[in-house]
Design an enzyme around this catalytic site. Structure first.
Site, short mmCIF file in Angstrom:
data_model
loop_
_atom_site.label_atom_id
_atom_site.label_comp_id
_atom_site.label_asym_id
_atom_site.label_seq_id
_atom_site.Cartn_x
_atom_site.Cartn_y
_atom_site.Cartn_z
N GLN A 1 -87.08 -67.98 -56.44
CA GLN A 1 -85.82 -67.25 -56.51
C GLN A 1 -85.74 -66.30 -57.70
O GLN A 1 -84.91 -65.37 -57.70
CB GLN A 1 -84.65 -68.23 -56.55
CG GLN A 1 -84.51 -69.01 -55.26
CD GLN A 1 -83.32 -69.93 -55.29
OE1 GLN A 1 -83.42 -71.08 -55.70
NE2 GLN A 1 -82.18 -69.45 -54.86
N ASN B 1 -86.80 -80.94 -54.44
CA ASN B 1 -85.43 -80.43 -54.42
C ASN B 1 -84.90 -80.39 -52.98
O ASN B 1 -85.41 -79.65 -52.14
CB ASN B 1 -85.41 -79.00 -55.00
CG ASN B 1 -84.01 -78.42 -55.04
OD1 ASN B 1 -83.21 -78.78 -55.90
ND2 ASN B 1 -83.69 -77.55 -54.11
N GLU B 2 -83.90 -81.23 -52.72
CA GLU B 2 -83.10 -81.16 -51.50
C GLU B 2 -83.91 -81.32 -50.19
O GLU B 2 -84.03 -80.39 -49.38
CB GLU B 2 -82.33 -79.85 -51.45
CG GLU B 2 -81.37 -79.70 -52.61
CD GLU B 2 -80.35 -78.62 -52.38
OE1 GLU B 2 -80.51 -77.80 -51.46
OE2 GLU B 2 -79.35 -78.61 -53.12
N TYR C 1 -72.01 -78.66 -54.23
CA TYR C 1 -71.33 -77.37 -54.08
C TYR C 1 -69.96 -77.48 -53.44
O TYR C 1 -69.02 -76.78 -53.82
CB TYR C 1 -72.21 -76.39 -53.29
CG TYR C 1 -73.40 -75.97 -54.10
CD1 TYR C 1 -74.61 -76.67 -54.06
CD2 TYR C 1 -73.30 -74.89 -54.98
CE1 TYR C 1 -75.67 -76.30 -54.85
CE2 TYR C 1 -74.35 -74.52 -55.78
CZ TYR C 1 -75.54 -75.23 -55.70
OH TYR C 1 -76.60 -74.88 -56.51
N GLU D 1 -77.50 -79.21 -59.97
CA GLU D 1 -77.00 -77.89 -59.58
C GLU D 1 -75.50 -78.00 -59.25
O GLU D 1 -75.09 -78.94 -58.58
CB GLU D 1 -77.70 -77.35 -58.33
CG GLU D 1 -79.11 -76.90 -58.54
CD GLU D 1 -79.74 -76.39 -57.26
OE1 GLU D 1 -79.01 -75.86 -56.39
OE2 GLU D 1 -80.97 -76.54 -57.10
N TRP E 1 -75.76 -73.96 -61.72
CA TRP E 1 -76.51 -73.07 -60.83
C TRP E 1 -75.77 -71.76 -60.76
O TRP E 1 -74.64 -71.71 -60.26
CB TRP E 1 -76.65 -73.67 -59.41
CG TRP E 1 -77.53 -72.78 -58.58
CD1 TRP E 1 -77.13 -71.75 -57.77
CD2 TRP E 1 -78.96 -72.78 -58.57
NE1 TRP E 1 -78.24 -71.13 -57.24
CE2 TRP E 1 -79.36 -71.73 -57.72
CE3 TRP E 1 -79.95 -73.57 -59.18
CZ2 TRP E 1 -80.71 -71.46 -57.46
CZ3 TRP E 1 -81.27 -73.28 -58.95
CH2 TRP E 1 -81.64 -72.24 -58.07
N GLU F 1 -81.07 -65.56 -53.08
CA GLU F 1 -80.42 -66.66 -52.38
C GLU F 1 -81.08 -66.86 -51.02
O GLU F 1 -80.47 -66.77 -49.96
CB GLU F 1 -78.93 -66.40 -52.24
CG GLU F 1 -78.14 -67.49 -51.55
CD GLU F 1 -78.45 -68.89 -52.05
OE1 GLU F 1 -78.74 -69.06 -53.25
OE2 GLU F 1 -78.41 -69.83 -51.24
N1 8P5 Z 1 -73.33 -76.05 -44.93
N2 8P5 Z 1 -73.14 -76.31 -45.99
N3 8P5 Z 1 -72.82 -76.66 -47.02
C1 8P5 Z 1 -73.44 -76.49 -48.28
C2 8P5 Z 1 -74.84 -77.05 -48.25
C3 8P5 Z 1 -75.50 -76.59 -49.50
C4 8P5 Z 1 -76.95 -76.55 -49.24
N4 8P5 Z 1 -77.59 -75.59 -50.13
C5 8P5 Z 1 -77.90 -75.92 -51.35
O1 8P5 Z 1 -77.59 -76.97 -51.83
C6 8P5 Z 1 -78.67 -74.89 -52.13
C7 8P5 Z 1 -79.27 -75.32 -53.35
C8 8P5 Z 1 -80.69 -74.88 -53.66
O2 8P5 Z 1 -81.35 -75.84 -54.48
C9 8P5 Z 1 -80.73 -73.52 -54.39
O3 8P5 Z 1 -82.05 -73.04 -54.37
C10 8P5 Z 1 -79.75 -72.56 -53.72
O4 8P5 Z 1 -79.88 -71.26 -54.30
C11 8P5 Z 1 -78.34 -73.10 -53.96
C12 8P5 Z 1 -77.25 -72.15 -53.46
O5 8P5 Z 1 -77.30 -72.09 -52.05
C13 8P5 Z 1 -78.17 -74.47 -53.35
#
Ligand code: 8P5
EC number: 3.2.1.21
Length: 452
Positions: A25, A170-171, A298, A356, A404, A411
């Site tokens: 990113q 991550n996630e 978030y 984040e 974050w 993005e």
């Molecule tokens: N539907 N819905 N609801 C919200 C679900 C959120 C899922 N996206 C994240 O958590 C990503 C995380 C990522 O690590 C980062 O790389 C991204 O830039 C941020 C911002 O997007 C967040």
């Protein structure tokens, strides 16, 4: 800026204040100095995948501007910086040969952070799988658990004694839901059958890396999960059932196996014939004890029953009474407190860190008179820090908060259209300007929350 301390939101002594980014990113130069391509190089260069045709080829040019960005972190009073390593920069084929020039970038970055008095928090994997491994099946190939542990070992050994806090992945949910179920993210697949397999191998890779860390590493290791709490749209039984399915598919799919509970039973209801179970030995590997857990937070959602909404059969009901960010996410800080209390219970009191938290709002493409006024982001930041503080008051062992993001950045498939940074980036000139939210955050850190 604010100077008075209210004292009402003082955080515990030693609370760790920082900001977060991810390699693809912000770095740019993704193929420089012997690096291999990642799935995001491929995905972003495939027409139709990215808003405005944006790619990470330049991004924030952090690969070249990392010294300037460390100085920016110092001006923000950051005590820590959460970053991710590009696997294919370090191992161009994802396994085997090491690209010393790629590893050297992170070596210089870590030493620069330490010299600046900023603690490096390293994420091994933030979505940018080496393309060469994707050619071998990527997260669908069970061998990836060992490939990932081998990659982790390179970093554990290289940064032993300098990086003390490690995040494996991550996630997992976004990797799978975006990359294998709905196709909005790399590698852009759409299959519930693949989603189950990829999700399982991600968990196995996490476990294998934790085991390897216990053998060769030093410090603390954990995983980073996005948790989005689900509140039923009504008290009708079908809406509560929808809430349970949504909670299982987004929040408990990965959390439950990590905590030794196996997959939530609702997952079979969600995925039907695509659902499959796996050997107990896998679940034993996955549930390796960890030292901490990262929470990316978030927003919440309020699902109602929706039989046509594949595969979860639940659809969020827009909460029009609250503000929504540029990414369409409801602003509802009390849900952060709820999530932290819930996660504290679900993990039996494991140390937690908000890895984040932030919000995208419209900011102009360039600063005006050296300033970027972002009142909505200021409000979001203040109110979510207060919500985090409320959770500590309820007994949650919260160790830190990473905003974050440090910089406006790519993005993912939304390109540069969504700005999350507490620092503005003029993508024409690469000029950085600390936004009002960043100026506030610097004061929050200096007062350990006292100014809130
Ligand atoms: N539907 N819905 N609801 C919200 C679900 C959120 C899922 N996206 C994240 O958590 C990503 C995380 C990522 O690590 C980062 O790389 C991204 O830039 C941020 C911002 O997007 C967040």
């Amino acid at each position: 800026m604010i100077t008075k301390d209210t004292g009402n939101y003082l955080f515990p002594e030693g609370f760790l204040w920082g900001a977060a980014t991810a390699a693809y990113q912000i770095e740019g130069s993704s193929m420089a100095d012997g690096a291999g391509a990642s799935i995001w190089d491929r995905f972003s260069h495939t027409p139709g995948n990215m808003r405005d045709g944006d790619t990470g080829d330049v991004a924030c040019d952090h690969y070249n501007k990392w010294r300037e960005d460390i100085q920016l972190m110092k001006r923000l009073n950051l005590q820590a910086y959460r970053f991710s390593v590009s696997w294919s920069r370090v191992m161009p084929e994802g396994r085997g040969a090491i690209n010393e020039k790629g590893l050297a970038f992170y070596d210089r970055l870590v030493d620069g952070l330490l010299e600046a008095g900023i603690e490096p928090l390293c994420t091994l994997y933030h979505w940018d799988l080496p393309a060469a491994l994707d050619d071998r099946g990527g997260w669908l190939n069970p061998d990836i658990a060992d490939w990932f542990a081998d990659y982790g070992q390179v970093l554990f050994e290289k940064f032993k004694g300098r990086v003390k806090t490690w995040g494996t992945i991550n996630e997992p949910w976004v990797i799978v839901d975006g990359g294998y179920l709905h196709g909005a993210l790399a590698p852009g697949h759409r299959s519930a059958f693949e989603a189950m397999i990829a999700g399982h191998n991600i968990l196995r890779a996490h476990g294998a890396a934790v085991k390897r860390f216990r053998q060769v590493g030093e410090g603390d290791i954990g995983i980073v999960l996005n948790i989005e709490p689900k509140y039923p749209a009504s008290d009708r039984p079908e809406d509560e059932a929808a809430r349970r399915r949504a909670d299982a598919q987004m929040n408990r799919w990965f959390l439950d196996p990590l905590m030794g509970r196996g997959y939530p039973q609702e997952l079979e209801d969600v995925y039907g014939e695509a659902y499959r179970d796996f050997p107990q030995a896998d679940f034993d590997l996955i549930a390796q004890p960890t030292d901490w857990m990262g929470l990316n937070w978030y927003t919440r959602s309020v699902p109602e029953n929706a039989p046509d909404a594949w595969p979860v059969r639940a659809r969020p009901v827009k909460q029009v009474q609250h503000a929504h960010t540029e990414t369409g996410w409801e602003v509802y800080p009390p849900a952060l407190t709820d999530t932290l209390v819930w996660l504290h219970e679900q993990t039996n009191g494991l140390p937690l860190m908000i890895t984040e938290n932030g919000s995208a709002w419209y900011d102009p493409p360039h600063a005006i008179d050296g300033r970027v006024h972002d009142p909505m982001r200021v409000e979001y930041l203040k109110n979510h820090l207060k919500a985090a503080h409320d959770a500590i008051g309820k007994g949650v062992d919260l160790r830190g908060y990473m905003a974050w993001s440090l910089l406006d950045n790519l993005e993912w498939s939304l390109g540069y259209s969504k700005r999350f940074g507490i620092t503005h980036v003029n993508f024409q000139t690469q000029e950085r300007t600390i936004k009002d939210s960043g100026l506030l955050y610097a004061e929050v850190i200096k007062s350990n929350g006292g100014v809130l």
